[in-house]
Design a protein around this motif. Structure first.
Motif, short mmCIF file in Angstrom:
data_model
loop_
_atom_site.label_atom_id
_atom_site.label_comp_id
_atom_site.label_asym_id
_atom_site.label_seq_id
_atom_site.Cartn_x
_atom_site.Cartn_y
_atom_site.Cartn_z
N UNK A 69 63.25 13.74 -26.07
CA UNK A 69 63.04 13.57 -24.61
C UNK A 69 61.92 14.27 -24.18
N UNK A 70 60.88 14.90 -25.49
CA UNK A 70 59.43 15.12 -24.82
C UNK A 70 58.11 13.67 -24.84
N UNK A 71 58.74 13.17 -25.86
CA UNK A 71 57.82 11.98 -25.37
C UNK A 71 58.10 11.00 -24.47
N UNK A 72 59.18 11.22 -23.25
CA UNK A 72 59.76 10.53 -22.37
C UNK A 72 59.15 11.07 -20.87
N UNK A 76 56.40 10.26 -18.55
CA UNK A 76 56.54 10.45 -16.98
C UNK A 76 55.26 10.85 -16.49
N UNK A 77 54.57 11.97 -17.16
CA UNK A 77 53.77 12.85 -15.99
C UNK A 77 52.13 11.54 -16.42
N UNK A 82 48.36 7.89 -12.96
CA UNK A 82 48.12 6.84 -13.08
C UNK A 82 48.09 6.30 -11.78
N UNK A 83 49.34 6.22 -10.73
CA UNK A 83 49.36 5.81 -9.50
C UNK A 83 48.30 6.82 -8.53
#
Length: 293
Positions: A69-72, A76-77, A82-83
């Motif tokens: 869950x932490x990796x996900x 996402x951040x 990047x966007x």
């Protein structure tokens, strides 16, 4: 005798102290009977309209986020950052492109007329008024000076240098000065008097010099030094138009005395000076003649 039926006999149970036993428990389990689901052994939670505090699991009983869950969350951040950076870059490039197009656009104002190239011409203001009249003098351009004009201005008031085609000794009989003298019998004038038996002799030290005033600006091409036994090993020649600013035109570090005939390019000069920086022996510098041609 009556028609009523006789009351059936009642079953009389013996009196037993304590609560009455449950007939179902005494009879044992009934086949097919419904049993309530087993209740959890942990603390119970109250819901609905039940009053009182609700039992919640402690900190040690709450679910914890695992490595997946932490990796996900990190992925996402990173994607969001990047966007955002891409959007900012697009916005900056778009604004720069608009600025370039705006700066490269031709000016809508008409080009000013160049009236300074025509002598005596005066620019005509587009709208008459005090401001236009005030700008008129500053709009007149001064014609650029050529190189010939600059050279003539720099030499204005200076007489032209005279040529000496016959090779006459221009220093003969002219005023001469020196940095020092050995005595009155060896004054600087004895180096320009034309007498081969007289001479100028300096003090016994370095450096020493002798200078002659030609009286006017001449084109000097030759200097002759007639040394006595005390000559200069290292010495140079310099010229000047005013006796203050000097320009060296020749130098040697291998003087051998005797008659030293020095040829130089034609140089305008009124004053000519010889400066010795190293003499041959313990005496000073001594010249029978200092000729300028």
């Amino acid at each position: 005798m009556t028609n009523e039926d006789a009351e059936p006999p009642r079953l009389v149970r013996p009196y037993v102290a304590g609560p009455a036993p449950d007939p179902l428990e005494s009879a044992g389990p009934v086949v097919g009977a419904h049993r309530p689901p087993p209740q959890p052994s942990g603390p119970r939670r109250r819901t609905g309209a039940q009053s009182g505090p609700v039992d919640r699991p402690g900190a040690d009983e709450r679910p914890r986020a695992g490595p997946g869950r932490r990796r996900a969350v990190v992925i996402a951040l990173t994607a969001a950052v990047t966007v955002i950076a891409a959007l900012l870059a697009v916005a900056v490039l778009t604004g720069r492109d608009r600025t370039d197009r705006t700066g490269a656009a031709p000016s809508a104002l008409p080009a000013p007329q160049n009236t300074g190239d025509r002598p005596g011409a005066t620019p005509e203001p587009s709208t008459p008024g005090p401001s236009s009249a005030a700008a008129t003098p500053s709009a007149i351009r001064t014609p650029a000076r050529t190189g010939t004009a600059k050279r003539s201005a720099s030499t204005a008031g200076t007489p032209d240098a005279a040529a000496n085609p016959g090779g006459t000794d221009l220093a003969l009989g002219r005023p001469a000065t020196a940095s020092s003298v050995e005595g009155e019998a060896y004054a600087p004038r004895f180096a320009v008097d034309g007498d081969p038996g007289t001479r100028w002799s300096s003090a016994f030290s370095d450096p020493q010099w002798i200078s002659v005033d030609l009286g006017r600006l001449w084109l000097v091409t030759r200097v002759v030094l007639r040394w006595e036994a005390a000559y200069g090993v290292e010495h140079d020649l310099a010229v000047s138009a005013d006796g203050t600013t000097w320009r060296r035109v020749w130098r040697t570090g291998e003087g051998a005395g005797g008659v030293q005939d020095v040829r130089i390019a034609a140089t305008p000069a009124r004053f000519v000076r010889m400066t010795g920086t190293r003499r041959v022996g313990q005496y000073g510098y001594s010249l029978f003649a200092f000729e300028v041609r």
